[in-house]
Write a protein that holds these residues in place. Structure first.
Motif, PDB file in Angstrom:
ATOM      1  N   ASP A 103       0.854  -1.178   0.000  1.00  0.00           N
ATOM      2  CA  ASP A 103       0.000   0.000   0.000  1.00  0.00           C
ATOM      3  C   ASP A 103       0.892   1.231   0.000  1.00  0.00           C
ATOM      4  O   ASP A 103       2.023   1.193   0.503  1.00  0.00           O
ATOM      5  N   LEU A 104       0.374   2.333  -0.543  1.00  0.00           N
ATOM      6  CA  LEU A 104       1.163   3.559  -0.610  1.00  0.00           C
ATOM      7  C   LEU A 104       0.349   4.728  -0.077  1.00  0.00           C
ATOM      8  O   LEU A 104      -0.640   5.151  -0.689  1.00  0.00           O
ATOM      9  N   ALA A 105       0.736   5.236   1.088  1.00  0.00           N
ATOM     10  CA  ALA A 105       0.101   6.430   1.640  1.00  0.00           C
ATOM     11  C   ALA A 105       0.550   7.643   0.848  1.00  0.00           C
ATOM     12  O   ALA A 105       1.730   7.775   0.511  1.00  0.00           O
ATOM     13  N   LEU A 106      -0.387   8.540   0.533  1.00  0.00           N
ATOM     14  CA  LEU A 106      -0.101   9.695  -0.311  1.00  0.00           C
ATOM     15  C   LEU A 106      -0.302  10.992   0.465  1.00  0.00           C
ATOM     16  O   LEU A 106      -1.240  11.119   1.268  1.00  0.00           O
ATOM     17  N   GLY A 107       0.558  11.956   0.191  1.00  0.00           N
ATOM     18  CA  GLY A 107       0.406  13.277   0.785  1.00  0.00           C
ATOM     19  C   GLY A 107       0.920  14.351  -0.144  1.00  0.00           C
ATOM     20  O   GLY A 107       1.936  14.160  -0.822  1.00  0.00           O
ATOM     21  N   ALA A 108       0.214  15.477  -0.213  1.00  0.00           N
ATOM     22  CA  ALA A 108       0.628  16.613  -1.044  1.00  0.00           C
ATOM     23  C   ALA A 108       0.860  17.817  -0.141  1.00  0.00           C
ATOM     24  O   ALA A 108       0.054  18.097   0.748  1.00  0.00           O
ATOM     25  N   ALA A 109       1.974  18.519  -0.371  1.00  0.00           N
ATOM     26  CA  ALA A 109       2.310  19.662   0.473  1.00  0.00           C
ATOM     27  C   ALA A 109       2.971  20.747  -0.357  1.00  0.00           C
ATOM     28  O   ALA A 109       3.731  20.464  -1.289  1.00  0.00           O
ATOM     29  N   LEU A 110       2.699  21.994  -0.012  1.00  0.00           N
ATOM     30  CA  LEU A 110       3.308  23.144  -0.670  1.00  0.00           C
ATOM     31  C   LEU A 110       4.748  23.290  -0.190  1.00  0.00           C
ATOM     32  O   LEU A 110       5.011  23.341   1.015  1.00  0.00           O
ATOM     33  N   THR A 111       5.688  23.356  -1.134  1.00  0.00           N
ATOM     34  CA  THR A 111       7.095  23.536  -0.786  1.00  0.00           C
ATOM     35  C   THR A 111       7.669  24.852  -1.303  1.00  0.00           C
ATOM     36  O   THR A 111       8.796  25.191  -0.971  1.00  0.00           O
ATOM     37  N   ALA A 140     -15.566   9.848  -8.004  1.00  0.00           N
ATOM     38  CA  ALA A 140     -15.131   8.757  -7.133  1.00  0.00           C
ATOM     39  C   ALA A 140     -14.552   9.274  -5.819  1.00  0.00           C
ATOM     40  O   ALA A 140     -14.408   8.512  -4.861  1.00  0.00           O
ATOM     41  N   GLY A 141     -14.228  10.551  -5.795  1.00  0.00           N
ATOM     42  CA  GLY A 141     -13.766  11.175  -4.562  1.00  0.00           C
ATOM     43  C   GLY A 141     -12.267  11.118  -4.377  1.00  0.00           C
ATOM     44  O   GLY A 141     -11.567  10.320  -5.009  1.00  0.00           O
ATOM     45  N   PRO A 142     -11.749  11.969  -3.486  1.00  0.00           N
ATOM     46  CA  PRO A 142     -10.308  12.006  -3.226  1.00  0.00           C
ATOM     47  C   PRO A 142      -9.846  10.766  -2.469  1.00  0.00           C
ATOM     48  O   PRO A 142     -10.631  10.077  -1.817  1.00  0.00           O
ATOM     49  N   ILE A 143      -8.549  10.485  -2.558  1.00  0.00           N
ATOM     50  CA  ILE A 143      -7.960   9.336  -1.878  1.00  0.00           C
ATOM     51  C   ILE A 143      -6.804   9.799  -0.998  1.00  0.00           C
ATOM     52  O   ILE A 143      -6.232  10.875  -1.200  1.00  0.00           O
ATOM     53  N   THR A 144      -6.470   8.965  -0.016  1.00  0.00           N
ATOM     54  CA  THR A 144      -5.311   9.232   0.843  1.00  0.00           C
ATOM     55  C   THR A 144      -4.245   8.164   0.684  1.00  0.00           C
ATOM     56  O   THR A 144      -3.138   8.324   1.201  1.00  0.00           O
ATOM     57  N   TYR A 145      -4.557   7.071  -0.015  1.00  0.00           N
ATOM     58  CA  TYR A 145      -3.558   6.028  -0.249  1.00  0.00           C
ATOM     59  C   TYR A 145      -3.960   5.198  -1.452  1.00  0.00           C
ATOM     60  O   TYR A 145      -5.118   5.219  -1.900  1.00  0.00           O
ATOM     61  N   LEU A 146      -2.973   4.488  -1.996  1.00  0.00           N
ATOM     62  CA  LEU A 146      -3.203   3.522  -3.061  1.00  0.00           C
ATOM     63  C   LEU A 146      -3.191   2.132  -2.444  1.00  0.00           C
ATOM     64  O   LEU A 146      -2.237   1.757  -1.749  1.00  0.00           O
ATOM     65  N   ASP A 147      -4.212   1.363  -2.716  1.00  0.00           N
ATOM     66  CA  ASP A 147      -4.387   0.070  -2.088  1.00  0.00           C
ATOM     67  C   ASP A 147      -3.861  -1.061  -2.974  1.00  0.00           C
ATOM     68  O   ASP A 147      -4.180  -1.126  -4.167  1.00  0.00           O
ATOM     69  N   GLU A 148      -3.046  -1.922  -2.400  1.00  0.00           N
ATOM     70  CA  GLU A 148      -2.595  -3.146  -3.046  1.00  0.00           C
ATOM     71  C   GLU A 148      -1.983  -2.890  -4.426  1.00  0.00           C
ATOM     72  O   GLU A 148      -2.450  -3.375  -5.456  1.00  0.00           O
ATOM     73  N   VAL A 149      -0.919  -2.100  -4.448  1.00  0.00           N
ATOM     74  CA  VAL A 149      -0.186  -1.855  -5.691  1.00  0.00           C
ATOM     75  C   VAL A 149       0.767  -3.027  -5.905  1.00  0.00           C
ATOM     76  O   VAL A 149       1.649  -3.291  -5.078  1.00  0.00           O
ATOM     77  N   GLY A 150       0.591  -3.741  -7.012  1.00  0.00           N
ATOM     78  CA  GLY A 150       1.333  -4.964  -7.257  1.00  0.00           C
ATOM     79  C   GLY A 150       2.782  -4.731  -7.613  1.00  0.00           C
ATOM     80  O   GLY A 150       3.282  -3.601  -7.644  1.00  0.00           O
ATOM     81  N   SER A 151       3.477  -5.825  -7.880  1.00  0.00           N
ATOM     82  CA  SER A 151       4.894  -5.753  -8.232  1.00  0.00           C
ATOM     83  C   SER A 151       5.135  -6.496  -9.536  1.00  0.00           C
ATOM     84  O   SER A 151       4.364  -7.378  -9.920  1.00  0.00           O
TER      85      SER A 151
END
Length: 352
Positions: A103-111, A140-151
């Motif tokens: 899983d990949l938690a996502l965050g966006a921030a002003l730099t 579909a709405g905003p997300i905070t993470y990507l679920d089960e990203v394969g390899s």
């Protein structure tokens, strides 16, 4: 043996530090896999072949975590936006280069940029990967993470879009740098963000975790996360307005050196200029509430004139008594104003 594999992993990590912060290639063998090696030894005694002796060794492939984020766009030019616009989008590719599903938690921030002039960061999954947010994707709405990203051997990439609202006080030439960070979490539980992945402290017989990611724009080396920066660039109109008055004639001197005495005709000149390099100004509406001691000259309004108010076409509107304090009002619309262009509205009044 397990120890041998861990030693090789340590050498790879040292090489990564020495070479660059660029993420390594994806690992092919899936974490948790068991690798078994069998050996057979044959021998003779007194010329007689004896029963062969065999041995076997198995070890578990550890999890190597490697994540990459790439801004989809020109990091210098950025995505053009205008003051007051909402839901403006920049796109990123998030890639799992690990040898396991995560899983990949996502965050966006002003730099970079003025925080008060940008707000409301939201992240959406770009399901069709076109870099634009469709109505269905927005719905579909905003997300905070990507679920089960394969390899896979070359990595698995998911495109996401960051939306932001641009403040009305942003001006032409402003830039806003926005970093997207993807942080690796344990996969295996659908529809729920797993625990954050950390480096295993010991070399166990089971599946351990090695953080092998590079250093992104706002994260550290081998911390299980990666970040890249996108940019919004403000392209706005830079409009300035000036108003002047010229006495055209008076009842004593006529047009020969006239003075602003009662009965004199005065021309008001309103110029609207857009600075060089700015975005085109559109829907330009001029509203002038007249002072109470002048009287409008019928049919005197001219629009889309030059900077000196000596040319223009008939137009505009005169509306008596509609101002906020009951003033008479002159108004008119000007054509779109490109960068470096000046236009005008002018009209005449008589001093009471």
């Amino acid at each position: 043996m397990k120890t041998t594999k861990q030693l090789l992993g340590a050498v790879s990590a040292l090489a990564l530090v020495a070479m660059s912060s660029t993420p390594a290639m994806a690992q092919g063998t899936t974490a948790g896999s068991t690798i078994t090696n069998n050996v057979s030894v044959s021998f003779n005694v007194n010329g007689v072949t004896q029963n062969a002796q065999a041995a076997s060794n198995s070890f578990t492939v550890d999890q190597r975590v490697n994540v990459n984020v790439t801004y989809v766009g020109d990091a210098t030019v950025g995505t053009s936006v205008g003051p007051g616009q909402t839901n403006r989008a920049i796109a990123f590719d998030v890639t799992n280069l690990s040898n396991s599903t995560i899983d990949l938690a996502l965050g966006a921030a002003l730099t970079g940029g003025t925080a008060s002039n940008i707000s409301n960061f939201r992240i959406f999954r770009d399901t069709d990967g076109d870099g634009a947010l469709s109505a269905a994707e927005f719905g579909a709405g905003p997300i905070t993470y990507l679920d089960e990203v394969g390899s896979s051997a070359t990595g698995v990439t998911v495109r996401v879009i960051v939306l932001a609202d641009i403040g009305i006080n942003a001006v032409n030439g402003n830039t806003f740098d926005v970093a997207l960070t993807a942080n690796a979490h344990r996969g295996g539980g659908a529809a729920a963000l797993g625990a954050e992945l950390v480096e295993s402290a010991t070399n166990s017989a089971g599946e351990d975790t090695v953080l092998g990611d590079g250093q992104g724009d706002t994260d550290g080396l081998r911390d299980g996360a990666f970040s890249d920066t996108g940019r919004f660039s403000v392209s706005g109109a830079v409009v300035t307005v000036a108003k002047s008055s010229t006495v055209v004639s008076d009842p004593v001197n006529g047009v020969n050196n006239p003075k602003a005495i009662p009965g004199a005709t005065v021309q008001y000149c309103i110029t609207v200029a857009n600075a060089s390099g700015a975005a085109t100004a559109t829907n330009i509406a001029v509203t002038d509430n007249l002072p109470g001691d002048v009287t409008f000259v019928t049919n005197s309004i001219r629009i889309n004139g030059n900077a000196t108010c000596t040319s223009g076409t008939a137009g505009g509107t005169y509306a008596p008594g509609v101002g906020p304090a009951g003033e008479d009002r002159v108004s008119g619309s000007l054509s779109d104003l490109a960068a470096g262009v000046t236009s005008s509205l002018y009209f005449q009044v008589v001093i009471d």
